[in-house]
Design an enzyme around this catalytic site. Structure first.
Site, short mmCIF file in Angstrom:
data_model
loop_
_atom_site.label_atom_id
_atom_site.label_comp_id
_atom_site.label_asym_id
_atom_site.label_seq_id
_atom_site.Cartn_x
_atom_site.Cartn_y
_atom_site.Cartn_z
N SER A 142 0.86 -1.18 0.00
CA SER A 142 0.00 0.00 0.00
C SER A 142 0.89 1.23 0.00
CB SER A 142 -0.88 0.00 1.26
OG SER A 142 -1.48 1.26 1.47
N TYR A 155 -1.91 -1.31 10.74
CA TYR A 155 -2.05 -1.55 9.31
C TYR A 155 -0.82 -1.02 8.56
CZ TYR A 155 -3.88 -1.42 4.56
OH TYR A 155 -4.04 -1.59 3.22
#
Length: 279
Positions: A142, A155
């Site tokens: 990401s 995360y």
């Protein structure tokens, strides 16, 4: 890499970016697609869409945190459906919550799915790829693997770890003719993120755009695939003015509203989604 006639395994394939990647691989002429996620019904729907394109689809309804079941199912899949040429690790889970209010069970879930699950399936497939001396592995990280986001601490940590894992494997597995690369989308409009409190000024992209970027990256053999101008801008800013970028991220974060710092209501994404928050 030319997708034509290849066999690919996509995790997190029931929805979001995983689904878009699976469909795009079918459009590119893949011979067979193995679709892995927890939701059997959604996997069946994706399989029907892929088979309508004339490509064989095999569903693997598995929970990546159940290591024994995953080991058995993948060994059988390799035997029954042939050697896998491409592995796309797209499965992931995200919880949006301020760190001081985070719960250990949620933290463990993110680590177990995003890292341990990915490690488990990569280890199984990479060992077999090494024997056949060919293969390609794509780990979906990401933009948060480059630039950490407030309220997404765990995360972000897992996505940073995925990049380190990918870089290490790229060196180790090159001798076995296995190429390892990372895909780094920014915020993507999927079911998983629609209940999130979005960061201000961030324009979401579509899963299809991410899938197209992956295909381009496969053809170019890019070690890291950034998706969208926002990703390039954020990485560039992080290199030349990291403190400025951190300040902008805090201003954009959900913990700032109307110029006042406050924590948002904790929101979490179910791991059944099997897509990352940027996925």
């Amino acid at each position: 890499m030319n997708i034509q006639g290849k066999i690919a395994l996509v995790t997190g394939a029931s929805r979001g970016i995983g689904r878009a990647i699976a469909v795009e691989l079918a459009k590119q002429g893949a011979k067979r697609l193995l679709l892995l996620a927890r939701d059997r019904q959604q996997l069946t729907e994706v399989a029907m869409e892929i088979e309508a394109l004339g490509v064989e689809a095999v569903i693997l309804p598995l929970d990546l945190t159940q290591l024994v079941e995953v080991n058995i199912a993948l060994a059988q899949a390799w035997r029954d459906y042939g050697p896998i040429d491409l592995l796309v690790n797209c499965a992931g889970v995200a919880h949006q919550v301020p760190f001081l209010k985070s719960q250990l069970l949620q933290v463990q879930e993110e680590i177990n799915v995003n890292l341990i699950g990915m490690y488990t399936i990569t280890r199984l497939i990479a060992r077999r790829m090494a024997v056949q001396r060919q293969g390609r592995i794509v780990n979906v990280s990401s933009l948060m693997g480059k630039v950490a986001a407030p309220s997404m601490a765990t995360y972000s940590a897992t996505k940073f770890a995925i990049l380190g894992f990918t870089q290490a494997l790229r060196g180790e597995l090159a001798a076995h003719n296995i190429q390892v690369m990372a895909l780094l989308p920014s915020l993507t409009d999927t079911h998983m993120v629609r209940d999130l409190q979005w960061f201000r000024w961030v324009v979401p992209m579509t899963p299809e755009k991410v899938a197209h970027a992956l295909i381009t990256g496969l053809h170019k053999e890019s070690p890291e695939i950034l998706v969208g101008w926002q990703s390039y801008l954020a990485v560039w800013c992080n290199r030349i003015a990291p403190m400025l970028l951190e300040m902008l991220l805090m201003m954009a974060s959900p913990i700032y509203r109307d110029g006042q710092k406050r924590f948002p209501t904790p929101r979490s994404m179910p791991s059944a989604s099997f897509g990352s928050v940027t996925n």
